[in-house]
Design a protein around this motif. Sequence first.
Motif, mmCIF file in Angstrom:
data_model
loop_
_atom_site.group_PDB
_atom_site.id
_atom_site.type_symbol
_atom_site.label_atom_id
_atom_site.label_comp_id
_atom_site.label_asym_id
_atom_site.label_seq_id
_atom_site.Cartn_x
_atom_site.Cartn_y
_atom_site.Cartn_z
ATOM 1 N N LYS A 22 1.040 -0.818 0.008
ATOM 2 C CA LYS A 22 0.286 -0.072 -0.159
ATOM 3 C C LYS A 22 1.066 1.175 -0.034
ATOM 4 C CE LYS A 22 -3.156 0.510 2.980
ATOM 5 N NZ LYS A 22 -3.929 0.303 4.293
ATOM 6 N N ALA A 23 0.266 2.502 -0.640
ATOM 7 C CA ALA A 23 1.103 3.755 -1.291
ATOM 8 C C ALA A 23 -0.097 4.811 -0.800
ATOM 9 C CB ALA A 23 2.186 3.418 -1.755
ATOM 10 N N ILE A 24 0.258 5.319 0.670
ATOM 11 C CA ILE A 24 -0.810 6.757 1.269
ATOM 12 C C ILE A 24 0.131 7.819 1.195
ATOM 13 C CG2 ILE A 24 -1.803 5.147 1.962
ATOM 14 C CD1 ILE A 24 -1.284 5.996 5.158
ATOM 15 N N ASN A 25 -0.399 9.078 1.377
ATOM 16 C CA ASN A 25 0.156 9.457 1.802
ATOM 17 C C ASN A 25 -0.135 10.505 2.554
ATOM 18 O OD1 ASN A 25 -0.266 13.301 2.161
ATOM 19 N ND2 ASN A 25 -0.691 13.158 -0.176
ATOM 20 N N ALA A 26 1.161 10.482 3.543
ATOM 21 C CA ALA A 26 1.275 10.973 5.068
ATOM 22 C C ALA A 26 0.312 12.146 5.686
ATOM 23 C CB ALA A 26 2.705 10.414 5.635
ATOM 24 N N ALA A 27 0.097 12.550 4.990
ATOM 25 C CA ALA A 27 -0.378 13.733 5.560
ATOM 26 C C ALA A 27 -2.126 13.985 5.303
ATOM 27 C CB ALA A 27 0.268 15.246 5.150
ATOM 28 N N THR A 28 -2.215 13.203 3.905
ATOM 29 C CA THR A 28 -3.513 13.077 3.644
ATOM 30 C C THR A 28 -4.169 12.201 3.593
ATOM 31 O OG1 THR A 28 -3.380 12.917 1.462
ATOM 32 C CG2 THR A 28 -3.044 15.513 2.299
ATOM 33 N N GLY A 29 -3.618 11.037 3.865
ATOM 34 C CA GLY A 29 -4.246 9.880 4.349
ATOM 35 C C GLY A 29 -4.259 8.974 2.429
ATOM 36 N N GLN A 30 -4.471 9.804 1.539
ATOM 37 C CA GLN A 30 -5.193 9.477 0.146
ATOM 38 C C GLN A 30 -4.454 8.750 0.067
ATOM 39 O OE1 GLN A 30 -4.952 13.110 -1.409
ATOM 40 N NE2 GLN A 30 -7.419 13.163 -1.830
#
Length: 207
Positions: A26-34
């Motif tokens: 999985k890959a997510i944006n650490a600030a937005t969770g997207q």
Amino acid sequence: MKTLFSILIFCLFLFSCGKERSITIKAINAATGQAYAGLEYRVASSRTGINGEKYRTEASGVLDAHGMAVVNIKQKDSRTYSVRVVEPANTCYNKEITQYFDSPYDVNGTFTFEFAECAYLMQNVNNINCQGGGDYMILYTKNQVNSLGVTGWEFFGCNGYIGDHYSSVPIGKYYFQWEVTRNSITNTYYDTIYLSPGEYRTYDINY
């Protein structure tokens, strides 16, 4: 003897084939969770031999629209396995770019990669009400993705800090706390700002 030989051959066959293991990437944006869709991933294995380290790609591809991939690997005890996701452009934070099987990043077969894009921050700290050499100020700063930990800047007397350039920093929330001591009285102040991708922000603290 023939039965023993057959058992030995069977054991060698099992060892060479390895055990089937399913992993999720999985890959997510650490600030937005997207989720990050379309990022390239690679699962590799390595083994140390008489001629040094030998590497082999076990699987590769791109993450789906949900920023995920499910991969089946035949895992052998004699090899070390790693997972890597190519970070997106304009990245100022990644939690761990390469993660390994059976490490703390291996959470029941799920490997989560966190990234955050860049913003640009310049800070100024001004003592606009200086009472003399006894003034003291300490500034604590941390950010949402915790790439800073908690940093502390100290200022004595009438001293301050004037930024002369923008620094590349991860997007997200930034938390500020500063304590000002004058005439043996200490007051504490708090502030939070949010930096968006590509944003340039000058942040002033006047105390």
